[in-house]
Design a protein around this motif. Structure first.
Motif, PDB file in Angstrom:
ATOM      1  N   PRO A 129     -16.366  21.840  20.402  1.00  0.00           N
ATOM      2  CA  PRO A 129     -15.874  21.929  19.026  1.00  0.00           C
ATOM      3  C   PRO A 129     -16.623  20.952  18.132  1.00  0.00           C
ATOM      4  N   VAL A 130     -16.740  21.338  16.927  1.00  0.00           N
ATOM      5  CA  VAL A 130     -17.377  20.463  15.951  1.00  0.00           C
ATOM      6  C   VAL A 130     -16.346  19.424  15.533  1.00  0.00           C
ATOM      7  N   ARG A 131     -16.714  18.179  15.585  1.00  0.00           N
ATOM      8  CA  ARG A 131     -15.794  17.105  15.245  1.00  0.00           C
ATOM      9  C   ARG A 131     -15.561  17.082  13.742  1.00  0.00           C
ATOM     10  N   ALA A 132     -14.325  16.954  13.403  1.00  0.00           N
ATOM     11  CA  ALA A 132     -13.974  16.882  11.985  1.00  0.00           C
ATOM     12  C   ALA A 132     -14.416  15.537  11.441  1.00  0.00           C
ATOM     13  N   PRO A 133     -14.923  15.533  10.236  1.00  0.00           N
ATOM     14  CA  PRO A 133     -15.357  14.252   9.679  1.00  0.00           C
ATOM     15  C   PRO A 133     -14.156  13.321   9.475  1.00  0.00           C
ATOM     16  N   ARG A 134     -14.411  12.059   9.657  1.00  0.00           N
ATOM     17  CA  ARG A 134     -13.353  11.062   9.517  1.00  0.00           C
ATOM     18  C   ARG A 134     -12.992  10.888   8.051  1.00  0.00           C
ATOM     19  N   THR A 135     -11.753  10.783   7.870  1.00  0.00           N
ATOM     20  CA  THR A 135     -11.290  10.489   6.503  1.00  0.00           C
ATOM     21  C   THR A 135     -10.865   9.035   6.467  1.00  0.00           C
ATOM     22  N   ARG A 136     -11.228   8.383   5.412  1.00  0.00           N
ATOM     23  CA  ARG A 136     -10.895   6.970   5.288  1.00  0.00           C
ATOM     24  C   ARG A 136      -9.454   6.822   4.827  1.00  0.00           C
ATOM     25  N   VAL A 137      -8.807   5.952   5.520  1.00  0.00           N
ATOM     26  CA  VAL A 137      -7.432   5.662   5.144  1.00  0.00           C
ATOM     27  C   VAL A 137      -7.485   4.650   4.007  1.00  0.00           C
ATOM     28  N   ALA A 138      -6.812   4.974   2.980  1.00  0.00           N
ATOM     29  CA  ALA A 138      -6.821   4.085   1.812  1.00  0.00           C
ATOM     30  C   ALA A 138      -6.028   2.831   2.122  1.00  0.00           C
ATOM     31  N   THR A 139      -6.664   1.700   1.899  1.00  0.00           N
ATOM     32  CA  THR A 139      -5.990   0.421   2.115  1.00  0.00           C
ATOM     33  C   THR A 139      -5.271   0.038   0.820  1.00  0.00           C
ATOM     34  N   PRO A 140      -4.090  -0.492   0.961  1.00  0.00           N
ATOM     35  CA  PRO A 140      -3.360  -0.872  -0.263  1.00  0.00           C
ATOM     36  C   PRO A 140      -4.081  -1.995  -1.000  1.00  0.00           C
ATOM     37  N   THR A 141      -4.076  -1.910  -2.299  1.00  0.00           N
ATOM     38  CA  THR A 141      -4.757  -2.923  -3.105  1.00  0.00           C
ATOM     39  C   THR A 141      -3.969  -4.227  -3.147  1.00  0.00           C
ATOM     40  N   THR A 142      -2.700  -4.131  -3.010  1.00  0.00           N
ATOM     41  CA  THR A 142      -1.896  -5.353  -2.993  1.00  0.00           C
ATOM     42  C   THR A 142      -1.571  -5.696  -1.556  1.00  0.00           C
ATOM     43  N   PRO A 143      -1.622  -6.957  -1.189  1.00  0.00           N
ATOM     44  CA  PRO A 143      -1.320  -7.334   0.179  1.00  0.00           C
ATOM     45  C   PRO A 143       0.144  -7.036   0.520  1.00  0.00           C
ATOM     46  N   SER A 145       2.893  -6.264   4.221  1.00  0.00           N
ATOM     47  CA  SER A 145       3.071  -6.533   5.647  1.00  0.00           C
ATOM     48  C   SER A 145       2.462  -5.417   6.513  1.00  0.00           C
ATOM     49  N   ALA A 146       2.011  -4.317   5.911  1.00  0.00           N
ATOM     50  CA  ALA A 146       1.359  -3.246   6.660  1.00  0.00           C
ATOM     51  C   ALA A 146      -0.052  -3.646   7.093  1.00  0.00           C
ATOM     52  N   VAL A 150      -5.980  -9.919  10.650  1.00  0.00           N
ATOM     53  CA  VAL A 150      -7.438  -9.943  10.473  1.00  0.00           C
ATOM     54  C   VAL A 150      -7.789  -9.476   9.071  1.00  0.00           C
ATOM     55  N   ALA A 151      -7.157  -8.416   8.613  1.00  0.00           N
ATOM     56  CA  ALA A 151      -7.420  -7.906   7.258  1.00  0.00           C
ATOM     57  C   ALA A 151      -6.967  -8.895   6.203  1.00  0.00           C
ATOM     58  N   LEU A 152      -5.835  -9.519   6.438  1.00  0.00           N
ATOM     59  CA  LEU A 152      -5.327 -10.512   5.469  1.00  0.00           C
ATOM     60  C   LEU A 152      -6.256 -11.722   5.399  1.00  0.00           C
ATOM     61  N   ARG A 168      -0.504 -18.303   9.175  1.00  0.00           N
ATOM     62  CA  ARG A 168       0.147 -17.172   9.805  1.00  0.00           C
ATOM     63  C   ARG A 168       0.225 -16.030   8.812  1.00  0.00           C
ATOM     64  N   LYS A 169       0.710 -14.871   9.326  1.00  0.00           N
ATOM     65  CA  LYS A 169       0.739 -13.673   8.491  1.00  0.00           C
ATOM     66  C   LYS A 169       1.583 -13.879   7.231  1.00  0.00           C
ATOM     67  N   ASP A 170       2.750 -14.496   7.374  1.00  0.00           N
ATOM     68  CA  ASP A 170       3.642 -14.729   6.215  1.00  0.00           C
ATOM     69  C   ASP A 170       2.987 -15.641   5.187  1.00  0.00           C
ATOM     70  N   ASP A 171       2.319 -16.712   5.689  1.00  0.00           N
ATOM     71  CA  ASP A 171       1.663 -17.664   4.786  1.00  0.00           C
ATOM     72  C   ASP A 171       0.504 -16.985   4.049  1.00  0.00           C
ATOM     73  N   LEU A 172      -0.274 -16.133   4.800  1.00  0.00           N
ATOM     74  CA  LEU A 172      -1.391 -15.423   4.180  1.00  0.00           C
ATOM     75  C   LEU A 172      -0.881 -14.486   3.086  1.00  0.00           C
ATOM     76  N   LEU A 173       0.223 -13.766   3.358  1.00  0.00           N
ATOM     77  CA  LEU A 173       0.795 -12.864   2.344  1.00  0.00           C
ATOM     78  C   LEU A 173       1.241 -13.643   1.107  1.00  0.00           C
ATOM     79  N   ALA A 174       1.852 -14.753   1.361  1.00  0.00           N
ATOM     80  CA  ALA A 174       2.368 -15.567   0.266  1.00  0.00           C
ATOM     81  C   ALA A 174       1.242 -16.111  -0.612  1.00  0.00           C
ATOM     82  N   SER A 175       0.188 -16.645   0.036  1.00  0.00           N
ATOM     83  CA  SER A 175      -0.911 -17.211  -0.741  1.00  0.00           C
ATOM     84  C   SER A 175      -1.702 -16.128  -1.483  1.00  0.00           C
ATOM     85  N   LEU A 176      -1.836 -14.922  -0.880  1.00  0.00           N
ATOM     86  CA  LEU A 176      -2.555 -13.839  -1.547  1.00  0.00           C
ATOM     87  C   LEU A 176      -1.729 -13.283  -2.717  1.00  0.00           C
ATOM     88  N   ASN A 177      -0.399 -13.211  -2.591  1.00  0.00           N
ATOM     89  CA  ASN A 177       0.438 -12.684  -3.667  1.00  0.00           C
ATOM     90  C   ASN A 177       0.536 -13.668  -4.827  1.00  0.00           C
TER      91      ASN A 177
END
Length: 179
Positions: A129-143, A145-146, A150-152, A168-177
């Motif tokens: 089968p021909v592989r379907a092209p990958r579609t990019r998942v849109a990343t949220p513009t605002t930080p 918890s999803a 690594v992304a944060l 940590r994840k909570d601290d990264l979210l807080a500083s980015l927001n």
């Protein structure tokens, strides 16, 4: 075999004749006082002459037999060579025929193998089968918890936040927001 025994008997006769001649002295000039002695001397010389002539005859016979034996042997050798060459040529012909048959069979096998390979490749192309092209998942513009840690951290680095690698994840979210 018969020739060898004939040669041996001739050789024995020659040898015995030579011994007989060696034993009998040849009288070139026999001086005899009595007429009987002359006859005896003449008889002895005629005996030696007969032995010599017999010896010569035996030599001639032996030479003739040897020549005939040599001719027979050479003729036999020639016939054997001819027979051997015929046999070798027959073997060579058989071997050449076998080689041709094997080559022909191998060529046929190669052709069928190529055809089979081509059909397998064609079927494989159809089946995959021909592989379907990958579609990019849109990343949220605002930080949120999803996002992963690594992304944060990557966003924090891009934003220029100091100490993001130890946060940590909570601290990264807080500083980015907050920025």
């Amino acid at each position: 075999m018969a020739e060898k025994s004939a040669k041996k008997s001739v050789a024995k006769k020659l040898k015995s004749a030579k011994k007989a001649i060696a034993k009998k002295p040849i009288a070139k000039k026999a001086v005899a006082k009595k007429p009987m002695a002359k006859k005896a001397v003449a008889k002895k010389s005629s005996d030696s002459k007969a032995a010599r002539s017999e010896l010569k005859k035996l030599l001639v016979k032996a030479e003739k037999r040897a020549a005939k034996a040599g001719e027979r042997a050479s003729a036999e050798a020639k016939s054997l060579k001819k027979a051997a060459s015929k046999k070798t040529s027959a073997v060579k012909k058989d071997a050449a025929a076998l080689v041709k048959a094997v080559k022909k069979d191998a060529a046929a096998t190669v052709k069928t193998a190529k055809k089979d390979a081509a059909t397998v490749v064609a079927e494989a192309k159809k089946a995959t089968p021909v592989r379907a092209p990958r579609t990019r998942v849109a990343t949220p513009t605002t930080p949120s918890s999803a996002l992963t840690v690594v992304a944060l951290r990557a966003r924090a680095r891009a934003a220029g936040i100091v100490g993001y690698s130890r946060m940590r994840k909570d601290d990264l979210l807080a500083s980015l927001n907050s920025k």
